[in-house]
Design a protein around this motif. Sequence first.
Motif, PDB file in Angstrom:
ATOM      1  N   SER A  30       3.190  17.094  24.845  1.00  0.00           N
ATOM      2  CA  SER A  30       3.944  16.184  23.970  1.00  0.00           C
ATOM      3  C   SER A  30       5.319  15.850  24.535  1.00  0.00           C
ATOM      4  O   SER A  30       5.941  14.865  24.126  1.00  0.00           O
ATOM      5  N   GLY A  70      -0.122  12.540  21.925  1.00  0.00           N
ATOM      6  CA  GLY A  70      -0.484  12.644  20.516  1.00  0.00           C
ATOM      7  C   GLY A  70       0.096  11.576  19.614  1.00  0.00           C
ATOM      8  O   GLY A  70       0.228  11.785  18.403  1.00  0.00           O
ATOM      9  N   ASP A 112      -0.281   8.293  17.553  1.00  0.00           N
ATOM     10  CA  ASP A 112      -1.431   7.544  17.032  1.00  0.00           C
ATOM     11  C   ASP A 112      -1.320   6.040  17.220  1.00  0.00           C
ATOM     12  O   ASP A 112      -2.232   5.296  16.854  1.00  0.00           O
ATOM     13  N   ALA A 154      -7.561  14.851  20.114  1.00  0.00           N
ATOM     14  CA  ALA A 154      -6.257  15.486  20.296  1.00  0.00           C
ATOM     15  C   ALA A 154      -5.167  14.755  19.515  1.00  0.00           C
ATOM     16  O   ALA A 154      -4.256  15.385  18.969  1.00  0.00           O
ATOM     17  N   ILE A 155      -5.260  13.434  19.460  1.00  0.00           N
ATOM     18  CA  ILE A 155      -4.257  12.656  18.713  1.00  0.00           C
ATOM     19  C   ILE A 155      -4.376  12.945  17.223  1.00  0.00           C
ATOM     20  O   ILE A 155      -3.385  13.085  16.507  1.00  0.00           O
TER      21      ILE A 155
END
Length: 420
Positions: A268, A296, A298, A326-327
Amino acid sequence: MSNGDDETAEDAPAEEDGDGVGSEELESRLDEASEALEAAETEADLDEVETTLDDVESDLEAADLPEPDEDDEDPREELESRLSDLRDDLESQRGPYAEDVVDVVETAQGTVTDSEWTDDGEDEAHEAVDTFLAASEEYVDHGADAGADLDAAADALATVADAIEGAALDADDDEETIAGLLEAAETLEDDLEAAEVWDDLTVREQLDAKGFYDVLTNENRKDFPAEWNAAKIHAKEGNLDIVLFALDKLGSEFIEEYFIDILYHLGSDAAPAFDVMHQRAQKRDKGPIKVLGKIGDDRATETLHDFIDGDGDPALQTVTMRSLGAIGSPESVQPVANRLDADDDEIRSVAARSLGLLGDTRAVDPLADVLESDESDEVRASAAWALRQIGTREALDEAAKYADDRAYLVQAEAEKAESA
């Protein structure tokens, strides 16, 4: 035998071509226009010449000139060629006009704002604007100031352009003023062209100018290539801007793999690279898609959903669904669940696991259906794993039903659900 009233052949007037307009007359009128053009001193004089040329052109188009013999020149072509040359000469004698100066200044303003200057280039461009402001002030009052940066310098050029437009300069009465302004503007144009932009430098020079290699020392020069080593150090220190700059400039697939790997392992913390990775992901590049999953964010989901719609590249689909999982956006549940019906076993398996990562209870029923009826034990085991990840009582109960399953993989996941 003729009488006194008859005309001899020598006395008869020459036959005219067409509607009374012959090539000799048109040639004579062009001679007069040429002389008038040479003597013209004002725009009004040039306007009169242009009117004459327009009239000649109109008459030439209407004239029924004789067709030349095979070895002779075509009189129409000769007249059209001369007419064209005179029009070119006419245009070259017009102006300069105030609007010509404004065009050059506005173009220079765009150059200042749009160019990717080096540090030295910024100083050179700013100096060029300063010089122009001083030179143009001699001809028109504008009070513009280049300020301390190129944004202010660009605004100053806009101020000068407005001042020139507002001065209502006349091409005849203010000829010297316009000529002086045009000379100053063209000098500005030349100086900006000479100022250094990044494209003037080699890639190595650009990276050097940005300080990309400054982090390398004798002690840490252990990895090859040097660009990879420098990028790792910058990434660790949080200098992602320079890492992304180097990624864009190096343009090598070999180097890109190293850089993408660096961003991937940042997780991240690679968030500042989102826009660059998202843009590259739109080319269906798997590396940036993986990085998007680690970031991550969206905002990437809508783009990624397009990559799993239909039976396209299986490798692309699996990479994309892992990133979607994962997102973790709720918007991804249905697009991913749709791939539980894919022909490819691996796609179905990854779809199931991605639903587990998404953790949405809407996926419980479709995962239970897969666990019950899919032909692949690996896919069924992935569905059981996904139900465990969702972790609600309903999801765990569905997985626990298969504690005595024929397939060890499924049985192992069911037992974990049973004991949860």
